[in-house]
Scaffold this motif. Sequence first.
Motif, short mmCIF file in Angstrom:
data_model
loop_
_atom_site.label_atom_id
_atom_site.label_comp_id
_atom_site.label_asym_id
_atom_site.label_seq_id
_atom_site.Cartn_x
_atom_site.Cartn_y
_atom_site.Cartn_z
N MET A 1 40.03 -31.33 -62.04
CA MET A 1 39.78 -31.49 -60.62
C MET A 1 39.61 -30.13 -59.95
O MET A 1 38.76 -29.98 -59.10
CB MET A 1 40.96 -32.28 -60.02
CG MET A 1 40.77 -32.59 -58.58
SD MET A 1 39.47 -33.79 -58.43
CE MET A 1 39.75 -34.32 -56.79
N ARG A 2 40.44 -29.15 -60.33
CA ARG A 2 40.35 -27.82 -59.74
C ARG A 2 39.03 -27.15 -60.05
O ARG A 2 38.48 -26.44 -59.24
CB ARG A 2 41.48 -26.93 -60.25
CG ARG A 2 42.68 -26.95 -59.41
CD ARG A 2 43.59 -25.88 -59.89
NE ARG A 2 44.60 -25.68 -58.89
CZ ARG A 2 45.62 -24.90 -59.00
NH1 ARG A 2 45.78 -24.24 -60.13
NH2 ARG A 2 46.47 -24.76 -58.05
N ILE A 3 38.53 -27.37 -61.25
CA ILE A 3 37.28 -26.76 -61.68
C ILE A 3 36.12 -27.29 -60.84
O ILE A 3 35.24 -26.53 -60.46
CB ILE A 3 37.03 -26.99 -63.19
CG1 ILE A 3 38.09 -26.24 -63.99
CG2 ILE A 3 35.64 -26.55 -63.59
CD1 ILE A 3 38.02 -26.48 -65.46
N LYS A 4 36.14 -28.55 -60.50
CA LYS A 4 35.09 -29.15 -59.68
C LYS A 4 35.08 -28.53 -58.28
O LYS A 4 34.03 -28.38 -57.67
CB LYS A 4 35.27 -30.66 -59.58
CG LYS A 4 34.93 -31.38 -60.86
CD LYS A 4 35.05 -32.86 -60.66
CE LYS A 4 34.70 -33.59 -61.94
NZ LYS A 4 34.79 -35.03 -61.81
N ILE A 5 36.21 -28.17 -57.77
CA ILE A 5 36.31 -27.57 -56.44
C ILE A 5 35.97 -26.08 -56.49
O ILE A 5 35.27 -25.56 -55.63
CB ILE A 5 37.73 -27.77 -55.85
CG1 ILE A 5 37.97 -29.26 -55.60
CG2 ILE A 5 37.90 -26.99 -54.56
CD1 ILE A 5 39.38 -29.59 -55.20
N LEU A 6 36.42 -25.39 -57.51
CA LEU A 6 36.21 -23.95 -57.61
C LEU A 6 34.78 -23.58 -57.99
O LEU A 6 34.28 -22.53 -57.58
CB LEU A 6 37.18 -23.34 -58.61
CG LEU A 6 38.65 -23.29 -58.18
CD1 LEU A 6 39.50 -22.72 -59.30
CD2 LEU A 6 38.80 -22.45 -56.92
N THR A 7 34.09 -24.39 -58.76
CA THR A 7 32.74 -24.06 -59.22
C THR A 7 31.77 -23.84 -58.05
O THR A 7 31.10 -22.81 -58.01
CB THR A 7 32.21 -25.13 -60.19
OG1 THR A 7 33.11 -25.22 -61.29
CG2 THR A 7 30.82 -24.78 -60.69
N PRO A 8 31.67 -24.75 -57.08
CA PRO A 8 30.76 -24.51 -55.96
C PRO A 8 31.18 -23.29 -55.13
O PRO A 8 30.33 -22.52 -54.68
CB PRO A 8 30.85 -25.78 -55.11
CG PRO A 8 31.38 -26.81 -56.02
CD PRO A 8 32.23 -26.10 -57.01
N LEU A 9 32.47 -23.07 -54.98
CA LEU A 9 32.96 -21.93 -54.22
C LEU A 9 32.61 -20.62 -54.92
O LEU A 9 32.14 -19.67 -54.30
CB LEU A 9 34.47 -22.04 -54.02
CG LEU A 9 35.12 -20.92 -53.21
CD1 LEU A 9 34.54 -20.87 -51.81
CD2 LEU A 9 36.62 -21.12 -53.15
N LEU A 10 32.78 -20.56 -56.22
CA LEU A 10 32.44 -19.36 -56.98
C LEU A 10 30.93 -19.12 -57.00
O LEU A 10 30.48 -17.98 -56.91
CB LEU A 10 32.98 -19.47 -58.41
CG LEU A 10 34.51 -19.39 -58.54
CD1 LEU A 10 34.94 -19.67 -59.97
CD2 LEU A 10 35.03 -18.06 -58.07
N THR A 11 30.16 -20.18 -57.12
CA THR A 11 28.70 -20.07 -57.10
C THR A 11 28.24 -19.51 -55.76
O THR A 11 27.41 -18.59 -55.70
CB THR A 11 28.04 -21.44 -57.35
OG1 THR A 11 28.51 -21.96 -58.60
CG2 THR A 11 26.53 -21.33 -57.37
N PHE A 12 28.79 -20.02 -54.68
CA PHE A 12 28.45 -19.54 -53.34
C PHE A 12 28.82 -18.07 -53.19
O PHE A 12 28.03 -17.26 -52.69
CB PHE A 12 29.16 -20.39 -52.27
CG PHE A 12 28.93 -19.88 -50.88
CD1 PHE A 12 27.72 -20.09 -50.24
CD2 PHE A 12 29.92 -19.18 -50.21
CE1 PHE A 12 27.50 -19.61 -48.95
CE2 PHE A 12 29.73 -18.70 -48.93
CZ PHE A 12 28.51 -18.92 -48.29
N SER A 13 30.00 -17.69 -53.62
CA SER A 13 30.45 -16.30 -53.53
C SER A 13 29.54 -15.37 -54.32
O SER A 13 29.22 -14.27 -53.88
CB SER A 13 31.88 -16.17 -54.04
OG SER A 13 32.76 -16.90 -53.24
#
Length: 89
Positions: A1-13
Motif C-alpha cells: 500500500m505504501r509503495i502505491k502512494i510513494l511511487t506517484p510522489l517520487l515520480t512527481f519529485s
Amino acid sequence: MRIKILTPLLTFSLLVSITACSGTPPETVGGDRDAHGCLPAAGYLWCERSQICERSWELADAARIEHTEAEVKTYCEIIDSDLITDEEW
C-alpha cells in the motif's frame, strides 16, 4: 500500500527536479535595451537633448510640452545653441 502512494510522489519529485535543472535560463520579458541602453518596454527612450533615457510622459510634464510622440521626438532631437555655452566649445 505504501509503495502505491510513494511511487506517484517520487515520480512527481523526480520530474520537478529534472525540469528545474534544465539549464536554459528564462528569457527576461521586457528586458530588451536599445542602442543607448534604454528600456523601451518600460517606456524609456533616448533623448539627445538631455543625454539620458527618459519616459516620454515625464519628459513632457517636465519640459511643459504636449505629450505626443511628435512633440517629444522634436524636443529630444533639437539641440538649441542656447543650451551650449561657449565654455563647452
